[in-house]
Design a protein around this motif. Sequence first.
Motif, PDB file in Angstrom:
ATOM      1  N   TYR A 102      -0.122  -6.491  -3.731  1.00  0.00           N
ATOM      2  CA  TYR A 102       0.963  -5.653  -4.260  1.00  0.00           C
ATOM      3  C   TYR A 102       0.785  -5.411  -5.763  1.00  0.00           C
ATOM      4  O   TYR A 102       0.834  -4.274  -6.238  1.00  0.00           O
ATOM      5  CB  TYR A 102       2.295  -6.339  -3.971  1.00  0.00           C
ATOM      6  N   HIS A 103       0.570  -6.486  -6.504  1.00  0.00           N
ATOM      7  CA  HIS A 103       0.405  -6.358  -7.950  1.00  0.00           C
ATOM      8  C   HIS A 103      -0.789  -5.473  -8.296  1.00  0.00           C
ATOM      9  O   HIS A 103      -0.735  -4.670  -9.225  1.00  0.00           O
ATOM     10  CB  HIS A 103       0.203  -7.739  -8.603  1.00  0.00           C
ATOM     11  N   TYR A 104      -1.860  -5.631  -7.557  1.00  0.00           N
ATOM     12  CA  TYR A 104      -3.066  -4.865  -7.865  1.00  0.00           C
ATOM     13  C   TYR A 104      -2.786  -3.358  -7.811  1.00  0.00           C
ATOM     14  O   TYR A 104      -3.116  -2.611  -8.734  1.00  0.00           O
ATOM     15  CB  TYR A 104      -4.194  -5.230  -6.884  1.00  0.00           C
TER      16      TYR A 104
ATOM     17  N   GLU B  98      -1.612   1.777   0.417  1.00  0.00           N
ATOM     18  CA  GLU B  98      -2.792   1.046  -0.053  1.00  0.00           C
ATOM     19  C   GLU B  98      -2.699  -0.436   0.311  1.00  0.00           C
ATOM     20  O   GLU B  98      -3.692  -1.063   0.694  1.00  0.00           O
ATOM     21  CB  GLU B  98      -2.931   1.227  -1.574  1.00  0.00           C
ATOM     22  N   TRP B  99      -1.495  -0.971   0.191  1.00  0.00           N
ATOM     23  CA  TRP B  99      -1.263  -2.382   0.535  1.00  0.00           C
ATOM     24  C   TRP B  99      -1.593  -2.605   2.013  1.00  0.00           C
ATOM     25  O   TRP B  99      -2.286  -3.555   2.372  1.00  0.00           O
ATOM     26  CB  TRP B  99       0.199  -2.737   0.238  1.00  0.00           C
ATOM     27  N   ASP B 100      -1.086  -1.698   2.865  1.00  0.00           N
ATOM     28  CA  ASP B 100      -1.346  -1.815   4.300  1.00  0.00           C
ATOM     29  C   ASP B 100      -2.847  -1.801   4.592  1.00  0.00           C
ATOM     30  O   ASP B 100      -3.339  -2.601   5.382  1.00  0.00           O
ATOM     31  CB  ASP B 100      -0.685  -0.649   5.056  1.00  0.00           C
ATOM     32  N   ALA B 101      -3.547  -0.885   3.943  1.00  0.00           N
ATOM     33  CA  ALA B 101      -4.978  -0.755   4.208  1.00  0.00           C
ATOM     34  C   ALA B 101      -5.721  -2.031   3.803  1.00  0.00           C
ATOM     35  O   ALA B 101      -6.574  -2.534   4.539  1.00  0.00           O
ATOM     36  CB  ALA B 101      -5.548   0.456   3.466  1.00  0.00           C
ATOM     37  N   LYS B 102      -5.369  -2.569   2.646  1.00  0.00           N
ATOM     38  CA  LYS B 102      -6.048  -3.781   2.158  1.00  0.00           C
ATOM     39  C   LYS B 102      -5.721  -4.972   3.067  1.00  0.00           C
ATOM     40  O   LYS B 102      -6.615  -5.753   3.429  1.00  0.00           O
ATOM     41  CB  LYS B 102      -5.598  -4.076   0.715  1.00  0.00           C
ATOM     42  N   VAL B 103      -4.438  -5.114   3.417  1.00  0.00           N
ATOM     43  CA  VAL B 103      -4.033  -6.231   4.271  1.00  0.00           C
ATOM     44  C   VAL B 103      -4.729  -6.113   5.635  1.00  0.00           C
ATOM     45  O   VAL B 103      -5.240  -7.111   6.158  1.00  0.00           O
ATOM     46  CB  VAL B 103      -2.489  -6.271   4.411  1.00  0.00           C
TER      47      VAL B 103
END
Lengths: 249, 97
Positions: free
Chosen positions: A104-106, A195-200
Motif C-alpha cells: 500500500y505504502h509503495y 496496483e495493490w491487487d496486482a502485486k498481492v
Amino acid sequence: MNSLVKYYLEIADSALILSHRLAENSSNGPFLEEDLACTNVALDLIGMAESIYNEAAKIQADGSTGDDLAYRRSEWEYYNNVLSEQPNTDFAHLMVRQFFLDTYHYYLLTELSKSKNSFLAAVATKSLKEVTYHLRRSSEWMIRFGNGTDESLKRATDAVNNLWRYTEELFKASEADLDLRDKGISADLELIKKEWDAKVNEVFYLSNLKRPENQFQLFGGKDGKHSEHFGYILSEMQYLTNKYPEAQW
Amino acid sequence: MSNMENQGPLWEVFIQSKAGQPFKHAGSVHGYDKEMAIENARDVYTRRGEGIALWVVPSSEIVAVSASESNSFFEPADDKIYRHPTFYTLPEGVKQM
C-alpha cells in the motif's frame, strides 16, 4: 478540521502506529538479524511520520508541535488504518501485515510523489526509497513462508485470513481525501487499489497463498474508530509523555 | 530470541566503502537463502552509510588455513624484509599503498 491536516494525520498516524507495533518486536524477533531489520523499518516509518506531524502542526499554527500531535491525542483523534494496529500475534501476522501495508505504502507514495503539494511530493519521494526496500523484504518473506514448511504455510494462511478484513479500508477515501483529490493533492485510491491487487496476486501466486473468499470487511480508522487493541497501544505509547509531560529528548 | 539453533546457515559479509576500493570483511549474518542473507547484511552492516556495494558468501564455502598449518604458511615471510617496499619514498600523489 482542515482537510490537509486530516489527510496528513491519516498518513502519519498509520506510519506511527505500524512503527510502534514493529518496535514492540524489538528483542522478540526470531533471531538477531530479523530483530534489527524490523526496527530499521520501524525507524524509517517514524521518520516519515515525524516530518508529516511537524508540517501538520505548522499548518494548524495553534502552538502545538509535531510531538504533541504524535503523543497527546485521544483514541478517537487518531486516523490510522485499523490494519496497522493489529497485534504481533506471531511472526507470520507481523510480516503479512507488513506486506499488505508495504505494498500500500509503495503505490501510495509513488502517486504522492507526483502530488501538486510540494511538501507531500518531497516526503513521498524521500520515503519511497525506504519503502521500496521494505516491500522487497516483506515480499521475500511471504514467498519464503509459502515455500517453506507446512507450518510456515499454515501460519501465513491464517494471518492472511485474519488480516484480510482490514485491507479494503486502505482504499476507502475519507472526505478530506476526496476534497484534496480535486486539487491534485491526494492520491487516487482506486488506482492504488488496482496496483495493490496486482502485486498481492503476484506474491500470493509465488507463495502458494490464496485470496480469502470471505469478503467481510471492517472500516473506521479514518473516522477515528479503532479496534479493541488501540487503547492498549496508546496507553503504552503515551506512558512517558503522560508521566513526564515536560520530558525532552 | 528463541530458536537460536534454527536461524539458517552463516554467511560472511563484505562491504565496499567507495568505488574502486577493495571489499572488506565486515562480519557475518545468518540467513536461510541468498536473498535473506543479503538483506540481513544490509540491515545489520550498512545502516550508517558504510558502503556502496555488498557481497555475501556462504561461510562454508570459504577455504581457510588451519591454525596448525599457519606456521608453515606465514612464518617464512617474517625474515624477508627485502620483500617490503619500505626502502622507497612514495611519490606524493600516491594516496594508498
